[in-house]
Design a protein around this motif. Structure first.
Motif, short mmCIF file in Angstrom:
data_model
loop_
_atom_site.label_atom_id
_atom_site.label_comp_id
_atom_site.label_asym_id
_atom_site.label_seq_id
_atom_site.Cartn_x
_atom_site.Cartn_y
_atom_site.Cartn_z
N GLN A 773 0.85 -1.19 0.00
CA GLN A 773 0.00 0.00 0.00
C GLN A 773 0.89 1.24 0.00
O GLN A 773 1.80 1.36 0.83
CB GLN A 773 -0.92 0.02 1.22
CG GLN A 773 -1.88 1.20 1.23
CD GLN A 773 -2.68 1.27 2.51
OE1 GLN A 773 -2.23 1.81 3.52
NE2 GLN A 773 -3.89 0.75 2.47
N ARG A 798 -0.16 -1.69 -13.57
CA ARG A 798 -1.30 -2.59 -13.69
C ARG A 798 -0.93 -3.85 -14.48
O ARG A 798 -1.31 -4.97 -14.11
CB ARG A 798 -2.46 -1.85 -14.37
CG ARG A 798 -3.78 -2.59 -14.31
CD ARG A 798 -4.87 -1.80 -15.00
NE ARG A 798 -5.03 -0.47 -14.44
CZ ARG A 798 -5.75 -0.22 -13.35
NH1 ARG A 798 -6.36 -1.21 -12.74
NH2 ARG A 798 -5.85 1.02 -12.91
N THR A 807 -4.08 -8.09 -8.24
CA THR A 807 -5.09 -7.04 -8.43
C THR A 807 -4.51 -5.71 -7.99
O THR A 807 -3.67 -5.65 -7.09
CB THR A 807 -6.36 -7.34 -7.63
OG1 THR A 807 -6.02 -7.44 -6.23
CG2 THR A 807 -7.00 -8.63 -8.09
N ARG A 809 -5.70 -1.63 -6.98
CA ARG A 809 -6.79 -0.73 -6.63
C ARG A 809 -6.21 0.66 -6.38
O ARG A 809 -5.21 0.80 -5.67
CB ARG A 809 -7.52 -1.21 -5.37
CG ARG A 809 -8.70 -0.35 -4.97
CD ARG A 809 -9.41 -0.94 -3.75
NE ARG A 809 -8.53 -0.97 -2.59
CZ ARG A 809 -8.41 0.03 -1.73
NH1 ARG A 809 -9.09 1.14 -1.91
NH2 ARG A 809 -7.60 -0.08 -0.68
N ASP A 811 -7.47 4.46 -5.15
CA ASP A 811 -8.52 5.30 -4.57
C ASP A 811 -7.96 6.70 -4.37
O ASP A 811 -6.81 6.87 -3.94
CB ASP A 811 -9.01 4.76 -3.22
CG ASP A 811 -9.78 3.47 -3.39
OD1 ASP A 811 -10.38 3.30 -4.46
OD2 ASP A 811 -9.78 2.65 -2.46
#
Length: 840
Positions: A773, A798, A807, A809, A811
């Motif tokens: 993260q 990606r 995967t 993500r 935000d």
């Protein structure tokens, strides 16, 4: 006295008795009101007191939390050393036990700052507090001072805690700055609506307030603002007062132990005492209702004796005058009731026959007219006037052929010829409305003799709507045929038994039939054909579209595979079906539509295959790129870097060999510096191409070193956090390299675009997958920026993650920072072609 009572009428005597009975009941109600008021008052006191004491307890727990945190921090060696060079950053973080804490400072016994902490507003608040530190304070005592900074609108409470030496003397202080507005929102956000909770310190300065805290915190209540409120509030008593907002409230207070703060809680008097007022009003209403009921009962009881005889007399006189609608009232003594019942029974039996006939005649929806021997209407019901659209008086007296021209003449002709007229005749005919408009009717004529003269009763039923419905139904059927023929989707309509009653050319063609030749063959084919689900399993007959629709089920876009009757070709159909329900909700049929999606599914399969091939190509490209980086890094290290080092060594030997005064020395020194810079550049290029720390030490040390180097190069605060139980040996080389390159590209994006001042990396293994993260506090990312053409950074991340079956993500909203999070399964991340677990 006795003679006066005897002279009272029956009604007066009953009213007097009712009043005597009601007196004890009214006294009992008054006692109940007093009891209810006492209970409500005690409950109100307890409610306000509990609000004050509960708030005081919550505040005491918060203070205990601050004191406990300061006590733990005060015994840390780095804090007790009071050395500015050894400021304990962990102690500062440890004390941040609440969002309300905005700063922590370590000061010596004279109040001088040793270790600053917090923002400039909190630091400004701790300055005046440090000036009032008392070295003689009680051991391990938590002292609190409030500080309101007008220039910055800061409102703080400063908590001080002594730092003791080995001899237990006060050698320094810990100062904790707490934002009162944040603490107010934390402690008083659950205050009941309308309630006001205020916390005051020993100098009666408002520290916390549930309503308008930003306005009132830091001020002092005055007599003008709190009119009618006694200060200080007496203990264990409920006090009424009017607050600053002008709302009368019931107040109670409680003291916060240890600091002497006072918590004043107030609830709106109207809300608290609403139950009391409701009790009083309810009791008064009950009393009034009982009194009124008693008076009504008394009046009624007196009327039951005096009125029945007078009313029976009036009823007999009215009936004698010819008014047969009046009835005697069944009231009074049993003898009078028996006479009234028999009298009324006689009248009811006579009126019943007339009422039945009149009810049928007036309420039937069919038109009923009675004609005499001349076919002139002598009686008509309201339905006849409504059918002919005229007034009832316009119907009576008119000849029947005015409304039904053909019927009477034919019927009358039989009678003129001497033939016996039929007693009843029924057929369809054409009738006329008052305005001459014709409409279809179903007529029925019956004949009866009255006093020797024939009378005809004609019953007419308007069937124009039925005729119109039949025409509309035929037109709808034609439209349905045209609509079915024009539709590209295959459509089939079945009745309640499952028999196909309508279908279009597309439906017959989809199943491999020519419409002109299919007939019942299509029905038989639908029953016998096999249907397969997308997974290849055979669909049982009960799970086919027509069967499910007839059971009342409905669905859309359910796919089945069938084989055409003529060619045997496989087709994929997207079926939608629904039941056709009657007016009562019963399933009367079903409709099934089919869309041929064979070509679409074939294109989708080709697209998925192409996408998989593209992923494999990207993964292979990344592997080849990494192998090339490895080769270039090895060449730079083994060839160029060694050569530059040798040049530098030769230059150093030459510099020592020449005389110091010769001008060649500065030139040699410059060459030496440039060789040293070339070696450093070669080392940096090698690290960028193939970081040796990733191969030698693993992913966690490599990311930690990347964070340190990134902060040094960009000036952006970069922190790294490794999850508990993290083992670098569990990472395959492709997974570790993918995570490292993703982190590298994400940090580059933060430096280029986010305008952030801090970024945090977190690596963890959770649920059988490694996750990374990257979170910054920058300007955020808009949805349009993620798909911006020419932006290959996020696209590269990606594709790397997708090549490892992971995967990604992202935000983020403008102004709120960005979070990039990737997750790669450890057990499901196969190495790409050419990948090895050994360091490259």
């Amino acid at each position: 006295m006795h003679s006066g009572f005897e002279s009272l009428s029956i009604r007066a005597r009953i009213a007097l008795g009712v009043a005597v009975v009601m007196l004890p009941m009214l006294a009992f109600l008054a006692w109940l009101v007093w009891k209810e008021v006492s209970l409500v008052h005690d409950a109100a006191h307890e409610k306000v007191r509990m609000l004050a004491s509960g708030t005081a307890a919550d505040l005491r727990r918060a203070l205990d939390q601050f004191e406990s945190a300061l006590a733990h921090a005060a015994v840390r060696p780095a804090v007790k050393a009071l050395d500015p060079l050894r400021c304990d950053r962990l102690a500062v973080e440890y004390v941040r036990v609440s969002p309300a804490v905005v700063g922590l400072e370590v000061r010596d016994a004279q109040g001088r700052t040793i270790c600053p902490g917090g923002d400039h507003v909190a630091a400004a608040a701790m300055g005046p507090a440090a000036a009032s530190l008392d070295s003689s304070a009680e051991d391990n005592a938590l002292a609190v001072r409030s500080y309101m900074q007008a220039r910055t609108q800061g409102k703080f409470a400063i908590f001080s805690y002594p730092v003791r030496g080995e001899d237990e003397t006060t050698e320094g202080w810990l100062l904790l700055a707490v934002d009162l507005l944040v603490l107010n929102d934390r402690l008083l956000n659950a205050t009941p609506p309308g309630a006001v909770v205020t916390v005051l310190d020993r100098q009666r300065t408002i520290l916390l307030r549930s309503l308008e805290p930003a306005r009132f915190i830091g001020s002092r209540p005055t007599a003008a603002q709190d009119s009618g409120t006694p200060w200080p509030l007496p203990r264990n008593r409920l006090v009424a007062g009017t607050g600053r907002d002008g709302i009368p409230r019931l107040l109670a207070s409680a003291t916060v132990p240890g600091v002497g703060w006072e918590v004043v809680a107030g609830l709106p008097r109207d809300a608290v005492l609403a139950e009391y007022r409701g009790t009083v009003l309810r009791t008064v209403a009950i009393g009034a209702a009982l009194c009124l009921l008693a008076l009504m009962l008394g009046w009624r009881m007196s009327a039951t004796v005096a009125n029945p005889i007078a009313h029976l007399e009036k009823t007999a006189a009215s009936i004698a005058s010819g008014n047969r609608s009046v009835r005697a009232r069944i009231a009074g003594p049993p003898e009078i009731k028996a006479v009234a019942r028999q009298f009324n029974h006689m009248l009811d039996a006579q009126a019943l026959g007339e009422a039945r006939f009149r009810g049928i005649f007036e309420t039937t929806v069919d038109a009923i007219v009675t004609a005499d021997e001349d076919w002139r209407i002598v009686q008509a019901n309201p339905a006849a006037a409504a059918m002919f659209r005229c007034k009832p008086e316009q119907v009576v007296g008119a000849p029947l052929d005015r409304f039904v021209p053909a019927w009477p003449r034919g019927h009358q002709g039989h009678e003129a010829d001497g033939d016996e007229a039929p007693s009843q005749l029924q057929r369809e005919a054409v009738a006329l409305r008052w305005d001459g408009k014709a409409f279809a009717v179903e007529a029925s004529v019956s004949r009866a003799a009255v006093a020797g003269s024939p009378m005809y009763t004609v019953i007419l039923r308007d069937i124009s709507q039925r005729k119109q419905a039949e025409q509309d139904l035929q037109a709808s059927a034609s439209k349905l045929q045209a609509a079915l023929a024009s539709m590209g989707d295959a459509i089939c309509i079945a009745d309640g038994e499952g028999n196909v009653i309508e279908y279009n050319e597309a439906f017959a063609a989809f199943h491999g039939y020519a419409r002109a030749a299919c007939g019942s063959s299509l029905v038989e084919h639908l029953e016998a054909m096999d249907m397969f689900a997308p997974d290849g399993s055979r669909a049982p007959p009960s799970q086919r579209p027509l069967a499910m629709a007839l059971r009342g089920e409905s669905a859309t876009n359910v796919e089945y595979r069938i084989y055409q009757n003529d060619t045997g070709a496989s087709r994929i159909g997207s079926y939608s079906f629904a039941p056709i329900r009657s007016g009562g909700g019963r399933t009367a049929g079903a409709i099934v539509t089919t869309r041929d999606v064979t070509a679409i599914r074939e294109v989708q399969a080709d697209l998925e295959s192409s996408h998989l091939a593209l992923q494999q190509l990207v993964a292979t490209r990344e592997q080849v790129q990494e192998e090339e980086r490895k080769r270039i890094a090895r060449d730079l290290h083994d060839d160029l870097q060694q050569t530059l080092a040798a040049i530098r060594m030769d230059l150093q030997v030459a510099a020592m060999s020449v005389d110091k005064a010769i001008d060649l020395l500065p030139l040699l020194a410059g060459i030496d510096r440039r060789a040293e810079q070339a070696i450093a550049s070669a080392r940096r290029i090698v690290n960028d191409l193939r970081p040796p720390m990733l191969e030698d030490l693993g992913l966690t040390p490599a990311l930690e070193a990347m964070a340190v180097q990134y902060a040094r190069q960009t000036g952006i605060e970069c922190t790294f956090e490794a999850g508990a139980g993290l083992d670098d040996r569990s990472f395959d080389q492709p997974v570790a390299l993918c995570v490292f390159r993703a982190a590298q590209e994400a940090l580059n994006n933060v430096a280029k675009h986010s305008h952030a001042s801090a970024v945090h990396l977190r690596l963890a293994v959770e649920g059988g997958a490694v996750s990374l993260q990257v979170r910054d506090n920058g300007c955020g990312i808009a949805m349009a920026d993620r798909r911006k053409s020419g932006s290959f950074g996020l696209l590269g991340i990606r594709e790397r993650v997708r090549a490892c079956n992971g995967t990604l993500r992202i935000d983020g909203s403008p102004g709120e920072g960005t979070v990039l999070e990737l997750s790669i399964p450890l057990a499901e991340a196969p190495p790409v072609a050419g990948a090895r677990n050994a360091p490259a």
